[in-house]
Design a protein around this motif. Sequence first.
Motif, PDB file in Angstrom:
ATOM      1  N   ASP A   1       0.855  -1.185   0.000  1.00 48.19           N
ATOM      2  CA  ASP A   1       0.000   0.000   0.000  1.00 48.19           C
ATOM      3  C   ASP A   1       0.891   1.235   0.000  1.00 48.19           C
ATOM      4  OD1 ASP A   1      -1.281   2.312   1.567  1.00 48.19           O
ATOM      5  OD2 ASP A   1      -3.016   1.050   1.135  1.00 48.19           O
ATOM      6  N   PRO A   2       0.745   2.121  -1.001  1.00 50.42           N
ATOM      7  CA  PRO A   2       1.651   3.269  -1.109  1.00 50.42           C
ATOM      8  C   PRO A   2       1.685   4.150   0.130  1.00 50.42           C
ATOM      9  CG  PRO A   2       0.355   3.012  -3.110  1.00 50.42           C
ATOM     10  CD  PRO A   2      -0.225   2.081  -2.097  1.00 50.42           C
ATOM     11  N   LYS A   3       0.523   4.360   0.749  1.00 52.57           N
ATOM     12  CA  LYS A   3       0.479   5.213   1.940  1.00 52.57           C
ATOM     13  C   LYS A   3       1.213   4.545   3.100  1.00 52.57           C
ATOM     14  CE  LYS A   3      -3.817   7.634   0.778  1.00 52.57           C
ATOM     15  NZ  LYS A   3      -5.215   7.926   1.201  1.00 52.57           N
ATOM     16  N   PHE A   4       1.032   3.235   3.226  1.00 54.70           N
ATOM     17  CA  PHE A   4       1.704   2.532   4.313  1.00 54.70           C
ATOM     18  C   PHE A   4       3.204   2.470   4.060  1.00 54.70           C
ATOM     19  CE2 PHE A   4       2.719  -1.519   6.643  1.00 54.70           C
ATOM     20  CZ  PHE A   4       2.544  -0.981   7.917  1.00 54.70           C
TER      21      PHE A   4
ATOM     22  N   GLY B   1       4.805   4.604   2.557  1.00 55.51           N
ATOM     23  CA  GLY B   1       5.283   5.966   2.763  1.00 55.51           C
ATOM     24  C   GLY B   1       5.701   6.257   4.190  1.00 55.51           C
ATOM     25  N   SER B   2       5.311   5.383   5.133  1.00 55.62           N
ATOM     26  CA  SER B   2       5.746   5.584   6.519  1.00 55.62           C
ATOM     27  C   SER B   2       7.252   5.428   6.647  1.00 55.62           C
ATOM     28  CB  SER B   2       5.033   4.597   7.454  1.00 55.62           C
ATOM     29  OG  SER B   2       5.354   3.255   7.111  1.00 55.62           O
TER      30      SER B   2
ATOM     31  N   ALA C   1      -6.029   7.424  10.387  1.00 53.87           N
ATOM     32  CA  ALA C   1      -4.948   7.601   9.422  1.00 53.87           C
ATOM     33  C   ALA C   1      -3.605   7.428  10.119  1.00 53.87           C
ATOM     34  CB  ALA C   1      -5.032   8.984   8.795  1.00 53.87           C
ATOM     35  N   THR C   2      -2.666   6.777   9.447  1.00 60.50           N
ATOM     36  CA  THR C   2      -1.330   6.581  10.007  1.00 60.50           C
ATOM     37  C   THR C   2      -0.616   7.927  10.092  1.00 60.50           C
ATOM     38  OG1 THR C   2      -1.189   4.364   9.052  1.00 60.50           O
ATOM     39  CG2 THR C   2       0.878   5.416   9.697  1.00 60.50           C
TER      40      THR C   2
ATOM     41  N   THR D   1       2.487  10.727  10.377  1.00 56.58           N
ATOM     42  CA  THR D   1       3.797  10.777   9.744  1.00 56.58           C
ATOM     43  C   THR D   1       4.844  10.227  10.710  1.00 56.58           C
ATOM     44  OG1 THR D   1       4.098  13.041  10.530  1.00 56.58           O
ATOM     45  CG2 THR D   1       3.193  12.762   8.317  1.00 56.58           C
TER      46      THR D   1
END
Length: 435
Positions: A135-138, A140-141, A388-389, A391
Motif C-alpha cells: 500500500d503506497p500510503k503505508f 510511505g511511513s 490515518a497513520t 507521519t
Amino acid sequence: MTLRTTVQRHPRSVRTLAVATTVVCSLTLAACGSGSDSSSGGKVKLSFSWWGDASRAKATEDAVAAFEKAHPNITVSTQYANFASYNQKLATQIAGGGASDLIQIDWGNQSQYAKSHTLLDLSTGPGKVDLSGLDPKFAGSGKDGDKQVAVPFGQATQSFVVDTTKLQSLGVPVPQASWTWDDLRTYAQAVHDKSGGKVAGISDPGTTWAAFQSWLLQRGKQLYTGDGKLAFTKDDLAQFWNFCTDLRKSGAATPANQTATLVSGPAEDPLAKGTAAAEWDYDSIYASHAAATKDTLALLPLPGESGRTGMYAKPSMLLSVYARSKHPKEAAELLSFLVNDPKAAAALGTSRGLFPNLAVRKQQAATATGNDKVVSDFEAANASQLAATPTAPPKGDGQLITLMQRIYGAVSFGQQSPEDAAGSFMQQANQILGQ
C-alpha cells in the motif's frame, strides 16, 4: 523489550565463519558488521540484525534460510536482542561505522538515522527495492522527504491482550469490543475484587508512550505537530497519568514493581506471570504473549472515546539497508524478499504483524491458523476503525519512550504526583526535541 546486555544468536552450524564474525561484532561493536568486505569467489556474506524474542527469532531464521536457498551465492549471518539492548547496541555500531548490512529499526528512530545519513535510499541506485505490492500510503511511513529510507516489515495495530482462561476462572465476562475507558475501569476492578486482590485487571499502561498516543488520538489530538513539536499539553498528560494512578491505587492495575517488568518482554510481563488479566500491546506481539503462557488469550480493540479507538495501521518495525554497506544490492535483495516473497510470509507468519505485500497478505489470511489467524481476524474486524497513520515521528521520539518509562515510574512508586511529573516530562521532552 528487555534490558539484556548480550546479543542473542540463533545457532547456524553451516555458517561457522558468519557466526564467528557476529561474536566478534558483539565484543567490538564498532569494528564489524558491514565494515569488512565479505565477498570471496563470487559469494557474498551479509549481516542482518533485529530485535525480538526467541519465537520471533525462529520465524526470522526460517525466512532467512528460505532466502539463502533461493540465492545460493549469498549467506547471511544474523544476530538479535530484545528491544532496549538492541537499540543501544545499534546506536553504538552506527556511531562506530559498523552496523549490519540490513538492520531493523524502530519508527521512533527513523528520522534520527535518516538525518544522520545512516540509511540508504531504497528508491534508486543499487539498493532500489520494489514496493509496488505494498500500500503506497503505508510504504510511505518509511520515507524521509523524497527518500525511501526504510520499508515496513509488518503492519500492526494497538490492542489489549486478554487472558480469557483467567477471566473464566474468576467469573468475569470478557469485555465487548465496543468498550469504553469507564468499562475498562469496571472490568479491571472486578478482576481485582473477585481474585481477592491477587490479579489486576490490566498491566498499568502509564509507562507506555504509544498507549498515551492512542489516548490522544481518541480525543482528536496528536503526539506531534507537523514540524516535530509536542502537540499536547501538560494537562493532557496529567489526565492520562491520573487515570492510570487511580486504577493502580484501587488495585485494578498492576503495582509499580510489577509494571516495571514490562520492559523485560512478554515472558516476564504480569500477563504471563498471572498477576494481570490483560495488557496493552501491539497485535504483532501476540504470538510472543501466547508462547509465554498456557492460558488461552484473545485480542480486543482499545477502549474508545466518542466512537474513536485511537488505533491505526502502524509499521511494527522497519527494515533499512545500512548506508555504508559494501553490498547494497544484495542487502536490498534480502529486504525485498522479506517484505514481498510468499516463502518469507510462510516463515514469518504474523510475528511482526500483517505481511507487507498486500497480495501475499491476502493469500496468507485465507489459510491462517492458530496465532496467525487470531491476528489476521483481529485486523480484519477492526480495519474500518483505524485512524490515518501519522507521519514518522521526529528525531528524539525514541528518547521520549524511555523518558516516559522513567518519569511515570516515579509516579507509580509514589515519588511524584501526576501533575508534577507531567510538568517535568514536558520540560525534558521539549529539550530533547530542541524546542
